[in-house]
Scaffold this motif. Structure first.
Motif, mmCIF file in Angstrom:
data_model
loop_
_atom_site.group_PDB
_atom_site.id
_atom_site.type_symbol
_atom_site.label_atom_id
_atom_site.label_comp_id
_atom_site.label_asym_id
_atom_site.label_seq_id
_atom_site.Cartn_x
_atom_site.Cartn_y
_atom_site.Cartn_z
ATOM 1 N N HIS A 34 -18.556 3.755 -3.441
ATOM 2 C CA HIS A 34 -18.551 2.314 -3.190
ATOM 3 C C HIS A 34 -19.967 1.880 -2.836
ATOM 4 O O HIS A 34 -20.604 2.471 -1.968
ATOM 5 C CB HIS A 34 -17.602 1.991 -2.021
ATOM 6 N N ALA B 288 -8.518 -7.287 -4.288
ATOM 7 C CA ALA B 288 -9.658 -6.514 -3.797
ATOM 8 C C ALA B 288 -9.222 -5.191 -3.178
ATOM 9 O O ALA B 288 -10.066 -4.371 -2.811
ATOM 10 C CB ALA B 288 -10.429 -7.323 -2.762
ATOM 11 N N ASN B 289 -7.909 -4.960 -3.077
ATOM 12 C CA ASN B 289 -7.382 -3.749 -2.437
ATOM 13 C C ASN B 289 -7.258 -2.613 -3.441
ATOM 14 O O ASN B 289 -6.686 -2.789 -4.519
ATOM 15 C CB ASN B 289 -6.020 -4.043 -1.807
ATOM 16 N N CYS B 290 -7.776 -1.465 -3.065
ATOM 17 C CA CYS B 290 -7.774 -0.294 -3.942
ATOM 18 C C CYS B 290 -7.035 0.869 -3.281
ATOM 19 O O CYS B 290 -7.330 1.226 -2.135
ATOM 20 C CB CYS B 290 -9.198 0.144 -4.255
ATOM 21 N N THR B 291 -6.092 1.450 -3.999
ATOM 22 C CA THR B 291 -5.393 2.660 -3.576
ATOM 23 C C THR B 291 -5.845 3.789 -4.484
ATOM 24 O O THR B 291 -5.659 3.731 -5.696
ATOM 25 C CB THR B 291 -3.867 2.480 -3.677
ATOM 26 N N SER C 296 -7.614 4.439 0.941
ATOM 27 C CA SER C 296 -7.417 2.998 0.778
ATOM 28 C C SER C 296 -8.704 2.284 1.172
ATOM 29 O O SER C 296 -9.349 2.657 2.154
ATOM 30 C CB SER C 296 -6.270 2.500 1.660
ATOM 31 N N MET C 297 -9.063 1.279 0.411
ATOM 32 C CA MET C 297 -10.267 0.519 0.728
ATOM 33 C C MET C 297 -10.159 -0.879 0.134
ATOM 34 O O MET C 297 -9.353 -1.135 -0.769
ATOM 35 C CB MET C 297 -11.522 1.218 0.202
ATOM 36 N N GLU C 298 -10.987 -1.781 0.660
ATOM 37 C CA GLU C 298 -11.041 -3.144 0.158
ATOM 38 C C GLU C 298 -12.446 -3.429 -0.351
ATOM 39 O O GLU C 298 -13.417 -3.251 0.377
ATOM 40 C CB GLU C 298 -10.671 -4.141 1.254
ATOM 41 N N ILE D 167 -5.332 -1.133 -8.354
ATOM 42 C CA ILE D 167 -6.068 -2.286 -7.843
ATOM 43 C C ILE D 167 -5.148 -3.493 -7.756
ATOM 44 O O ILE D 167 -4.504 -3.884 -8.730
ATOM 45 C CB ILE D 167 -7.270 -2.605 -8.747
ATOM 46 N N ASP D 168 -5.093 -4.068 -6.548
ATOM 47 C CA ASP D 168 -4.339 -5.287 -6.287
ATOM 48 C C ASP D 168 -5.306 -6.280 -5.653
ATOM 49 O O ASP D 168 -5.557 -6.234 -4.452
ATOM 50 C CB ASP D 168 -3.172 -4.981 -5.351
ATOM 51 N N GLN E 198 -15.626 -5.676 -1.542
ATOM 52 C CA GLN E 198 -16.225 -6.945 -1.161
ATOM 53 C C GLN E 198 -16.642 -7.710 -2.419
ATOM 54 O O GLN E 198 -16.744 -7.133 -3.506
ATOM 55 C CB GLN E 198 -17.439 -6.692 -0.262
ATOM 56 N N GLU F 66 0.829 -1.203 0.000
ATOM 57 C CA GLU F 66 0.000 0.000 0.000
ATOM 58 C C GLU F 66 0.867 1.258 0.000
ATOM 59 O O GLU F 66 0.630 2.198 -0.760
ATOM 60 C CB GLU F 66 -0.922 0.001 1.226
#
Length: 249
Positions: free
Chosen positions: A127, A113-116, A182-184, A110-111, A186, A70
């Motif tokens: 979201h 489900a992880n979003c920067t 930063s967020m994940e 995007i990695d 679902q 991150e």
């Protein structure tokens, strides 16, 4: 990950100064980018095109190790955005028809489900889940300063005559600072990246109602644009809609 990209000139503008792209590397990393250009003599499309093209090129050439954390993703985005900002700024000074041009920017790395998220201006990221919808970014706008100072309410800000006056844009000054989130995501959630041509016309509730319809993802994106046009289409309308879900029916 499934995605759809839409960009429409709207009903009142002769040119589309929005630029939008979704870029995938051979490894697991992806980048969604949206830029809403502004400036005299239709130079906004120059600024947004420069931003999108340069960011895509840098992303495809970036070392995977830098993007693996991150902090690494944030630092990489900061450096690249700073350089692009300088390039647009100097270009505007050396080209008469481009003086004062700039662009908003949303870049979502995007990695899985992880979003920067890197954010400049008043383009937005939302979201949505099956139960709720949330605005992730906060506009760099004059009315948000008034809200923060207690001079107007959030409701008054929605209808303020200067609600589209932004205080931060890529390329308008020599230096720029992006906000980061930063967020994940679902499994059953959606990420909506859009220009103000969409967010000025549709409420959070209206967006959520369309996005959760039992339709193919591309049709959901098309219907969002269609409704924004039906409600006036005063500006260019662009979006990227992303989901981790499989094919939708």
């Amino acid at each position: 990950m499934n995605f759809t990209v839409e960009s429409d000139v709207g009903l009142k503008r002769s040119e589309n100064e929005d630029r939008v792209a979704f870029c995938e590397r051979p490894d697991k990393y992806k980048l969604a980018i949206l830029a809403d250009g502004m400036g005299g003599h239709n130079a906004g499309d120059v600024a947004s095109e420069m931003a999108i093209t340069a960011l895509q090129r840098a992303f495809l050439q970036a070392e995977a190790a830098i993007l693996s954390t991150e902090d690494g993703r944030q630092q990489w985005l900061k450096g690249v955005i700073s350089q692009i900002n300088e390039d647009i700024y100097h270009y505007s000074l050396s080209h008469e028809g481009c003086k004062g041009m700039g662009t908003t920017l949303i870049a979502v790395m995007i990695d899985g489900a992880n979003c920067t998220i890197a954010h400049i201006g008043d383009s937005r990221v939302y979201h949505f889940t099956t139960e709720d919808g949330e605005l992730i970014t906060r506009d760099h706008s004059y009315v948000n300063v008034l809200v923060d100072n207690g001079e107007i309410s959030e409701e008054e800000a929605q209808h303020h005559p200067q609600k589209n006056f932004i205080l931060r844009a890529l390329g308008t000054e020599l230096t720029i600072q992006a906000d980061f989130y930063s967020m994940e995501m679902q499994e059953d959630s959606y990420l909506l990246i859009c220009s103000d041509g969409l967010s000025d016309k549709l409420s959070l509730y209206e967006m959520a109602a369309l996005i959760t319809l039992p339709l193919a993802l591309q049709e959901k994106g098309q219907k969002l644009v269609q409704l924004a046009n039906e409600l006036g289409g005063d500006d260019n309308i662009s979006l990227i809609l992303l989901t981790l879900k499989g094919k939708e029916v």
